[in-house]
Design a protein around this motif. Structure first.
Motif, mmCIF file in Angstrom:
data_model
loop_
_atom_site.group_PDB
_atom_site.id
_atom_site.type_symbol
_atom_site.label_atom_id
_atom_site.label_comp_id
_atom_site.label_asym_id
_atom_site.label_seq_id
_atom_site.Cartn_x
_atom_site.Cartn_y
_atom_site.Cartn_z
ATOM 1 N N ARG A 1 0.839 -1.371 -0.264
ATOM 2 C CA ARG A 1 -0.062 -0.056 -0.015
ATOM 3 C C ARG A 1 0.792 1.259 0.121
ATOM 4 N NH1 ARG A 1 -4.451 -1.130 4.413
ATOM 5 N NH2 ARG A 1 -4.312 0.965 4.627
ATOM 6 N N SER A 2 0.310 2.312 -0.658
ATOM 7 C CA SER A 2 1.009 3.428 -0.677
ATOM 8 C C SER A 2 0.904 4.024 0.473
ATOM 9 C CB SER A 2 0.657 4.380 -1.806
ATOM 10 O OG SER A 2 -0.451 4.864 -1.722
ATOM 11 N N PHE A 3 1.412 5.100 0.771
ATOM 12 C CA PHE A 3 1.411 6.483 1.967
ATOM 13 C C PHE A 3 -0.223 6.711 1.968
ATOM 14 C CE2 PHE A 3 1.317 10.591 3.829
ATOM 15 C CZ PHE A 3 1.585 10.291 4.814
ATOM 16 N N LEU A 4 -0.716 7.174 0.682
ATOM 17 C CA LEU A 4 -2.210 7.857 1.003
ATOM 18 C C LEU A 4 -3.013 6.596 1.123
ATOM 19 C CD1 LEU A 4 -1.800 10.059 -1.990
ATOM 20 C CD2 LEU A 4 -1.746 10.784 0.254
ATOM 21 N N GLY B 1 -7.184 4.671 3.648
ATOM 22 C CA GLY B 1 -7.579 3.468 3.548
ATOM 23 C C GLY B 1 -8.843 2.960 4.343
ATOM 24 N N ASN B 2 -8.922 3.477 5.520
ATOM 25 C CA ASN B 2 -9.854 3.024 6.524
ATOM 26 C C ASN B 2 -11.014 3.686 6.788
ATOM 27 O OD1 ASN B 2 -8.814 0.556 7.133
ATOM 28 N ND2 ASN B 2 -7.538 1.290 8.812
ATOM 29 N N ILE B 3 -11.258 4.911 5.768
ATOM 30 C CA ILE B 3 -12.308 5.987 6.019
ATOM 31 C C ILE B 3 -13.586 5.142 5.438
ATOM 32 C CG2 ILE B 3 -13.203 7.869 5.046
ATOM 33 C CD1 ILE B 3 -10.506 9.117 5.053
#
Length: 157
Positions: free
Chosen positions: A128-131, A136-138
């Motif tokens: 996974r990238s930083f963003l 990701g969990n929103i």
């Protein structure tokens, strides 16, 4: 005056030589060949082994009961990591009745030298990238219909 200069030079060289010597250290169980040789399969039990050798370094948590007695001698030159010079492992296994089944000793030949791969640990799964990590969990945690507490007070409505 030349004699004092030579003595001073010898003292400086002696101090420098002792500063570069290897540091030796012992960690773990101090092995005594006589005591280890006195543990006999079929003769001793858990109580006699503990009275002879003391408490083990650690015990097995799964499978057959095994007591491990582990000790290492290390040497470390200045500004380097310690290296294992001598290593002993005594593994004492017990049968169901608590009697010694085997007492096996291994040495430094069984030590595994690991060379870690930098600062990365390989894992299974998606990279996974930083963003993606950041956002990701929103909307994932506590979403409606997940069985959590809903507004109004009743769970799972």
């Amino acid at each position: 005056m030349a004699v004092l200069t030579r003595i001073g030079l010898l003292l400086v060289l002696a101090a420098a030589a002792t500063g570069c010597s290897s540091i030796r250290n012992h960690r773990g169980y101090i092995t005594d060949p006589v005591l280890i040789g006195s543990v006999q399969p079929g003769v001793d039990n858990r109580v006699s082994v503990e009275r002879t050798l003391g408490q083990p370094t650690f015990t097995s948590q799964f499978g057959e009961p095994v007591w491990y007695y582990i000790g290492s001698n290390t040497a470390q030159a200045p500004f380097t990591d310690p290296r294992i010079v001598e290593h002993t492992v005594l593994a004492v296994t017990f049968d169901a009745a608590g009697n010694v089944a085997t007492a096996r000793q291994t040495g430094v030949d069984q030590v595994v030298r690991l060379s870690p791969d930098g600062a990365a640990t390989p894992t299974l799964g998606k990279e996974r990238s930083f963003l993606e990590d950041l956002f990701g969990n929103i909307g994932q945690v506590g979403a409606a219909g997940m069985g959590g507490q809903q507004p109004g007070g009743a769970p799972g409505q």
